[in-house]
Scaffold this motif. Structure first.
Motif, PDB file in Angstrom:
ATOM      1  N   ALA A 162       9.046  28.176 -12.831  1.00 31.44           N
ATOM      2  CA  ALA A 162       7.678  27.811 -12.457  1.00 31.44           C
ATOM      3  C   ALA A 162       7.162  28.566 -11.229  1.00 31.44           C
ATOM      4  O   ALA A 162       6.018  29.035 -11.233  1.00 31.44           O
ATOM      5  N   ARG A 190      -1.221  30.595 -15.371  1.00 33.34           N
ATOM      6  CA  ARG A 190      -0.917  30.137 -14.022  1.00 33.34           C
ATOM      7  C   ARG A 190      -2.172  29.959 -13.162  1.00 33.34           C
ATOM      8  O   ARG A 190      -2.247  29.037 -12.347  1.00 33.34           O
ATOM      9  N   VAL A 197       1.187  24.748  -8.769  1.00 27.17           N
ATOM     10  CA  VAL A 197       2.636  24.952  -8.869  1.00 27.17           C
ATOM     11  C   VAL A 197       3.255  24.499  -7.560  1.00 27.17           C
ATOM     12  O   VAL A 197       2.867  24.962  -6.478  1.00 27.17           O
ATOM     13  N   SER A 212      10.404  24.403  -9.926  1.00 28.34           N
ATOM     14  CA  SER A 212       9.486  23.565  -9.163  1.00 28.34           C
ATOM     15  C   SER A 212       8.718  22.634 -10.087  1.00 28.34           C
ATOM     16  O   SER A 212       8.969  22.585 -11.290  1.00 28.34           O
ATOM     17  N   LEU A 214       5.001  21.176 -11.740  1.00 28.87           N
ATOM     18  CA  LEU A 214       3.658  21.569 -12.155  1.00 28.87           C
ATOM     19  C   LEU A 214       2.770  20.332 -12.063  1.00 28.87           C
ATOM     20  O   LEU A 214       3.159  19.259 -12.537  1.00 28.87           O
TER      21      LEU A 214
END
Length: 381
Positions: A162, A190, A197, A212, A214
């Motif tokens: 991520a 993205r 993020v 990570s 979202l």
């Protein structure tokens, strides 16, 4: 079943090994310590063709069959010690690119898959949520139809790649009252407004693979962002997770082979009590266990690739491969460290890192306990 390899396949395997040994292991102890993902190494893998192995030549892929792809991943594991990089590659291939290759429209394939193959786009799937891990289908993230598009709200967690990904295949519910029949997949860029993020997690192992959260807050998507049809999310996810489970650990066969060779070499030269330690039954039996484990895992994986290439292979087969490879890698890593003693516990040996990396394989793509549940259910227990 015929698992014999052509001269061309064996030459390619050796080429992958040599490429990985030369290009993918630089500064690894330091990068592991700093949790540093190498975009340079990623691009080298793309340029070598690894990101396009199972995909159509028309889109820039290699058009390789599953057995050849598994052989290449095995070779990558033998030559490359960066398990985080390999894990990120696997997540990209099987959870990001594969569902688009299988269910995407021609426009989606042209827009996304080409970049995923040439290395310009990093992809991954967004499924796991704070309240749904092993219970994958109890999603709280929703998509609400609004005009000619959709609005996403919710969050995903423990998402591999991520922090560096360019595109996400996200699973949400468009109607929670319908349970799994309401699940739908969307392709999310993205830079889409409303998508945040999170900061990278610091992990025990596979540290060079970033991870990570979202967060979706009124994240608006056009209608053409939907992957496959409304309500088909379970079908899309089942297809990708089965391939992920069956192939994401293919590299561990090569890793275990390297671990065994290094442990045998050490047992032949290390002396204690006037003889090499390989002469002691406690050590030799440990090495025998590593050998049997390796060859058993290898054949189980090859059988699945053979089945896939013939249009077969069932969920139970992928789960057995995932279970056996993950448990075998953990135990072989522990055995390799035991053979090397105190040296194996030191960072400079690079063995202790493989123990940390291997432990994660019992968790991702479905825990070992979940794989046992799937196998048991297929046995009608």
């Amino acid at each position: 079943m015929d698992f014999s390899w052509s001269d061309e396949q064996l030459a390619y395997r050796q080429a992958v090994v040599e490429f990985a040994q030369k290009e993918l292991n630089s500064r690894l102890i330091e990068r592991d310590h700093d949790s540093e993902f190498s975009r340079e190494a990623w691009q080298k893998c793309a340029d070598f063709g690894l990101l396009g192995l199972p995909f159509d030549v028309e889109l820039g892929g290699q058009g390789a069959d599953y057995l050849t792809t598994m052989l290449a991943m095995e070779a990558l594991g033998y030559g490359c010690r960066d398990n985080g990089l390999i894990f990120s590659l696997g997540a990209h291939l099987w959870s990001g690119a594969t569902p688009i290759a299988r269910f995407g429209t021609p426009e989606q394939k042209d827009r996304y898959l080409r970049g995923m193959i040439d290395g310009s786009l990093i992809a991954v799937q967004g499924m796991t949520e704070p309240g749904s891990g092993s219970d994958a289908y109890s999603l709280a993230t929703t998509a609400t139809e609004d005009g000619d598009g959709w609005v996403l709200n919710g969050s995903k967690t423990f998402i591999t790649n991520a922090p560096v990904a360019d595109v996400f295949v996200v699973f949400v519910s468009v109607d929670r009252s319908k349970g799994w029949l309401g699940l739908t997949a969307f392709i999310v860029d993205r830079d889409t407004p409303g998508l945040t993020v999170g900061k990278p997690f610091h992990k025990m192992g596979i540290r060079t693979s970033p991870m990570s959260e979202l967060i979706f807050e009124d994240c608006r998507l056009p209608a053409e962002s939907m992957l496959a049809k409304r309500g088909s999310g379970m079908m899309v996810f089942n297809h990708s997770i089965e391939h992920e489970r069956g192939a994401i650990l293919a590299h561990t066969v090569g890793t275990m082979e390297r671990q065994l060779e290094e442990a045998v070499a050490y047992a032949r030269q290390r002396k204690q009590f006037g003889q090499t330690i390989g002469k002691f039954q406690a050590v030799s039996h440990r090495l025998v266990d590593m050998k049997v484990r390796l060859e058993s895992a290898r054949l189980l994986m090859y059988r699945l690739g053979w089945e896939w290439d013939r249009g077969g292979g069932k969920a139970i087969d992928a789960s057995m491969v995932k279970l056996v490879l993950s448990e075998s890698w953990v135990q072989s890593s522990l055995d390799a460290m035991a053979v090397h003693g105190a040296y194996g516990y030191m960072s400079e040996s690079q063995i202790e890192r493989e123990v940390r990396d291997a432990l994660a394989s019992r968790i991702y793509s479905g825990t070992s306990d979940i794989q046992k549940n799937i196998i048991a259910s297929q046995m009608k227990l």
